[in-house]
Each structure stands twice: as C-alpha cells, then as structure tokens.
Design a protein around this motif. Sequence first.
Motif, mmCIF file in Angstrom:
data_model
loop_
_atom_site.group_PDB
_atom_site.id
_atom_site.type_symbol
_atom_site.label_atom_id
_atom_site.label_comp_id
_atom_site.label_asym_id
_atom_site.label_seq_id
_atom_site.Cartn_x
_atom_site.Cartn_y
_atom_site.Cartn_z
ATOM 1 N N TRP A 1 69.914 54.374 64.304
ATOM 2 C CA TRP A 1 70.378 53.570 63.179
ATOM 3 C C TRP A 1 71.304 54.382 62.278
ATOM 4 C CZ3 TRP A 1 67.251 49.194 60.706
ATOM 5 C CH2 TRP A 1 66.631 48.425 61.710
ATOM 6 N N ASP A 2 72.388 53.753 61.846
ATOM 7 C CA ASP A 2 73.256 54.373 60.856
ATOM 8 C C ASP A 2 73.051 53.677 59.508
ATOM 9 O OD1 ASP A 2 74.556 51.922 61.093
ATOM 10 O OD2 ASP A 2 76.258 52.748 62.211
ATOM 11 N N VAL A 3 73.781 54.126 58.508
ATOM 12 C CA VAL A 3 73.626 53.568 57.166
ATOM 13 C C VAL A 3 73.913 52.068 57.155
ATOM 14 C CG1 VAL A 3 74.525 53.617 54.810
ATOM 15 C CG2 VAL A 3 74.129 55.756 56.036
ATOM 16 N N GLY A 4 74.908 51.649 57.929
ATOM 17 C CA GLY A 4 75.255 50.239 57.976
ATOM 18 C C GLY A 4 74.108 49.381 58.468
ATOM 19 N N LYS A 5 73.391 49.862 59.484
ATOM 20 C CA LYS A 5 72.279 49.078 60.012
ATOM 21 C C LYS A 5 71.100 49.060 59.035
ATOM 22 C CE LYS A 5 70.066 47.954 64.377
ATOM 23 N NZ LYS A 5 69.940 48.286 65.820
ATOM 24 N N TYR A 6 70.870 50.197 58.391
ATOM 25 C CA TYR A 6 69.837 50.217 57.345
ATOM 26 C C TYR A 6 70.161 49.180 56.271
ATOM 27 C CZ TYR A 6 66.923 54.319 58.457
ATOM 28 O OH TYR A 6 66.015 55.184 59.020
ATOM 29 N N ILE B 1 61.796 58.397 53.288
ATOM 30 C CA ILE B 1 61.773 57.128 54.015
ATOM 31 C C ILE B 1 62.033 55.967 53.060
ATOM 32 C CG2 ILE B 1 60.328 55.546 55.350
ATOM 33 C CD1 ILE B 1 58.933 58.025 56.513
ATOM 34 N N SER B 2 61.424 56.019 51.890
ATOM 35 C CA SER B 2 61.647 54.978 50.883
ATOM 36 C C SER B 2 63.120 54.919 50.489
ATOM 37 C CB SER B 2 60.776 55.265 49.661
ATOM 38 O OG SER B 2 61.005 54.320 48.639
ATOM 39 N N ASP B 3 63.742 56.077 50.305
ATOM 40 C CA ASP B 3 65.148 56.123 49.927
ATOM 41 C C ASP B 3 66.044 55.565 51.028
ATOM 42 O OD1 ASP B 3 64.547 57.202 47.488
ATOM 43 O OD2 ASP B 3 65.018 59.273 48.049
ATOM 44 N N LYS B 4 65.711 55.851 52.281
ATOM 45 C CA LYS B 4 66.526 55.353 53.383
ATOM 46 C C LYS B 4 66.514 53.828 53.421
ATOM 47 C CE LYS B 4 66.406 59.240 56.608
ATOM 48 N NZ LYS B 4 65.971 59.723 57.950
ATOM 49 N N MET B 5 65.358 53.243 53.145
ATOM 50 C CA MET B 5 65.250 51.781 53.138
ATOM 51 C C MET B 5 65.725 51.182 51.823
ATOM 52 S SD MET B 5 61.629 50.898 54.962
ATOM 53 C CE MET B 5 60.624 51.792 53.767
#
Length: 213
Positions: free
Chosen positions: A144-149, A182-186
């Motif tokens: 997954w990249d930032v766009g998919k997140y 993980i919270s920041d990524k989502m």
Amino acid sequence: MTTAPHSFAGCSIVACATVRGELEQLRQSGLLDADRVLYAAPGLHEWPDRFETQVPRRLQAAREVSDRVLVAYGARCYVDTANPARTTDALIREQGINAARIDAANCMDMLASKQEREHIAGKDNVLWLTPGWLRYWDFIFKDWDVGKYNEMFPRYDKAVVLDALGYVDELMAESPERFLEISDKMQLPIDSAPVSLERLSRLLTAKLAAVMS
C-alpha cells in the motif's frame, strides 16, 4: 487448565495467522485439543493468487495428519478475481478432503457477532481489527502507498481492535510509538474493545459435526 467440553481429537485446523494468538490461547487453556493447527501467512486476502496456493497446501498438510479438517477463514477471505463466484468455500471443496469452514464472514466476525459489533460501534463508522492485524501490519499492507491509505481509511470514524488477548494494552506499554505509527498511517484513532474467546470456540465446536459424519 480447563478441559474442552467437545474434543477436537482427530481434527486439524487450518487458519489465517491473524487469529494465531486467539487459537493458541484456546489451545493453552485446554479448550482446543486439535491434532495440529496450521497457519497460512496473514492477510492473504490482499493477494488472491497467494491464497490460492498457500491455503490448499495447508489443507493438504492437515489432511496428512487428520481425517477431518476445520477451516478458520471467512466466507469472502478469498475471491477469484477471474470468477467472483469462486470463493473460500469453493476453494476448500476443490481439495476433495473432509473439511468444513466455520460460519464467519471474516476474522473480526470470529470474535464478535454483527450485533455485538453494532453495539460496540454505537453511531460510529468503525474499521474493525484484531490483534493480528496490528502485529502483522507491515506485512499485510506492504504493497500500500499513501494514495491507497487515503482512499481506504478516511471513510471511517475510528478503528477498534477486538481484543481477547490484552494485546493493545501490551503494545501501548511496550511500544507506544508503534501504536501511534499505525494510527497515524490510517489517520484514525484506535480504540480497543475487550472480547472473550467464547464466540470463536463456539464457532469451531459448531462445525465438528460437519466433519465427523
């Protein structure tokens, strides 16, 4: 140690590694005396081709140990992209062994029913997780990249971990920076909801009759 009210002797189990912690806890508590529990890599729903390779291998390996096999996967954990009607159950049937899948939509549904999740969620739109998702996060989402997140997670109000293991408290105590990462990524807050292993144990027991006949 508690004794299992229904013996799983003569059965092996094939499961996703995302529920390894829960199944091992049942084994250690004496509530799951299966011959063997074999795990496929976590998050194979992300890679149907790998699912189609790994899970049948685990099923055949389980059959070499036991005449009966229980499968701890959700109904839609596998969908053939070329033939959407070919799902997890179809793949299991193709192996030609005495196997039955537990009645759950996914690993979250193994730990809490739809009604229980609705009660926990209240009015929030919740992304449901299990401890295994946090443990194997980097593996499951490695492509997954930032766009998919950004495409996937903003639709939710928060994430909730259905935690029968006390894993979230342990992670927060030992590696709070990992929890926050993980919270920041989502871009979502993460809560935990304590649950028991009663539902998972009940789902496994309910399928014993299907493979005993």
